[in-house]
Design an enzyme around this catalytic site. Structure first.
Site, PDB file in Angstrom:
ATOM      1  N   HIS A  99      40.244  83.500  -4.472  1.00  0.00           N
ATOM      2  CA  HIS A  99      38.829  83.154  -4.517  1.00  0.00           C
ATOM      3  C   HIS A  99      37.904  84.360  -4.384  1.00  0.00           C
ATOM      4  CE1 HIS A  99      40.308  82.760  -0.317  1.00  0.00           C
ATOM      5  NE2 HIS A  99      39.211  83.448  -0.048  1.00  0.00           N
TER       6      HIS A  99
ATOM      7  N   ASN B 220      46.329  93.527   0.902  1.00  0.00           N
ATOM      8  CA  ASN B 220      47.586  92.809   1.126  1.00  0.00           C
ATOM      9  C   ASN B 220      48.690  93.316   0.207  1.00  0.00           C
ATOM     10  OD1 ASN B 220      45.832  89.687   1.660  1.00  0.00           O
ATOM     11  ND2 ASN B 220      46.551  91.159   3.170  1.00  0.00           N
TER      12      ASN B 220
ATOM     13  N   CYS C  72      47.524  84.176   6.230  1.00  0.00           N
ATOM     14  CA  CYS C  72      47.261  84.056   4.787  1.00  0.00           C
ATOM     15  C   CYS C  72      48.474  84.544   4.011  1.00  0.00           C
ATOM     16  CB  CYS C  72      46.027  84.859   4.415  1.00  0.00           C
ATOM     17  SG  CYS C  72      44.505  84.262   5.186  1.00  0.00           S
TER      18      CYS C  72
ATOM     19  N   ARG D 231      48.935  81.755   1.041  1.00  0.00           N
ATOM     20  CA  ARG D 231      48.252  80.465   0.908  1.00  0.00           C
ATOM     21  C   ARG D 231      46.842  80.652   0.375  1.00  0.00           C
ATOM     22  NH1 ARG D 231      44.362  79.809   4.664  1.00  0.00           N
ATOM     23  NH2 ARG D 231      44.493  81.101   6.538  1.00  0.00           N
ATOM     24  N   SER D 232      46.259  81.825   0.666  1.00  0.00           N
ATOM     25  CA  SER D 232      44.859  82.075   0.369  1.00  0.00           C
ATOM     26  C   SER D 232      44.628  83.572   0.281  1.00  0.00           C
ATOM     27  CB  SER D 232      43.986  81.472   1.485  1.00  0.00           C
ATOM     28  OG  SER D 232      42.639  81.867   1.371  1.00  0.00           O
TER      29      SER D 232
ATOM     30  N   TYR E 210      33.927  84.955  -2.743  1.00  0.00           N
ATOM     31  CA  TYR E 210      32.835  84.346  -1.976  1.00  0.00           C
ATOM     32  C   TYR E 210      31.532  84.393  -2.763  1.00  0.00           C
ATOM     33  CZ  TYR E 210      35.635  83.876   2.250  1.00  0.00           C
ATOM     34  OH  TYR E 210      36.585  83.487   3.163  1.00  0.00           O
TER      35      TYR E 210
END
Length: 275
Positions: free
Chosen positions: A217, A187, A156, A176-177, A219
């Site tokens: 995003h 992170n 990621c 990327r995500s 969840y």
């Protein structure tokens, strides 16, 4: 000084909940087998100036900062994807659910194994020391040959770009995500710690840290938790320091890092992960 990461975090939650788009046919699933849908925004960017004590550490809930840094040591110092090293040396278990089927007891040829395979860390250090104003100080973990040789979650946080600016080392992290509520804060502080370690090794000071996320995003099972976080007050700015006279990148340990003024808010919030 107010916590800049708290402001970013709350703004992101509002953007995603109010203006985000639902995905379709998601790859991840919850443990009960239900598809783990998300609501997301794209092309998200945030910048901190570490030289001005702007650290990406949220106080809106507790973050396992030292465990986050330990994972960075596993990737860039130990240069392995061996889960036994992660568990036995650092007592971290959060990668267990992503164990590779083709390469048991590892996460596949990913992250640390990729760093070792292409000697990425040593090449980066040599490049910054010997050609500081070069524009090719890059670590890229997105290696298709590695993906073809093993299964496993594709990185990621897959690319880092370093720039020397006078006496400062700036870092751009490209993802990327990113799962905003669970992984984002981890992170960010991981790669600031890496920036600090590399800066110390190259006789530089950590400067700007910028993160670019293609898909940020939340969840669907985390929406209510997101609303709880929105109702919490912005806290004071925590500080992370690398307190050591060491200059060898491979000699830094978790004990060299000190967290100051970290007053996180309670109660802690738990999240069900999409695997």
């Amino acid at each position: 000084m107010i916590c800049i990461a708290d402001i970013y975090h709350k703004n992101c939650i509002e953007q995603i909940l109010n203006n985000g788009v639902y995905d379709k046919n998601p790859r991840p699933k919850y443990k009960d087998g239900t598809p783990a849908f998300t609501k997301f925004i794209t092309h998200y960017v945030e910048t901190y100036d570490i030289s001005k004590n702007e650290f990406p550490i949220i106080t809106l809930r507790q973050i396992a900062i030292k465990n986050a840094i330990k994972e960075i040591l596993w990737i860039y110092q130990d240069q392995t994807s061996d889960l036994n090293v992660l568990k036995n040396k650092y007592n971290i278990h959060w990668w267990d659910d992503w164990e590779s089927k083709t390469h048991p007891n590892t996460i596949g040829i990913r992250y640390g194994e990729t760093v070792k395979r292409y000697d990425l860390m040593n090449k980066l250090l040599d490049g910054i020391k010997n050609d500081p104003y070069g524009r090719r100080h890059i670590i890229n973990l997105w290696q298709e040959n590695d993906f073809n040789e093993s299964d496993g979650l594709k990185p990621c946080a897959f690319q880092t770009l370093f720039s020397v600016r006078d006496n400062f080392l700036d870092l751009m992290l490209i993802q990327r995500s990113s799962d905003l509520l669970v992984a984002s804060s981890i992170n960010c502080i991981q790669y600031v710690a890496l920036q600090m370690m590399i800066s110390k090794s190259c006789n530089l000071k950590p400067g700007k840290f910028t993160r670019v996320v293609n898909n940020l995003h939340i969840y669907d099972r985390h929406f209510e938790s997101a609303k709880i976080i929105l109702n919490r007050e912005v806290g004071e700015q925590p500080i992370l320091e690398l307190n050591t006279n060491k200059t060898n990148f491979y000699e830094f340990t978790i004990d060299d890092f000190e967290i100051k003024n970290y007053k996180f808010q309670s109660p802690q919030i738990k999240f069900e992960l999409g695997i």
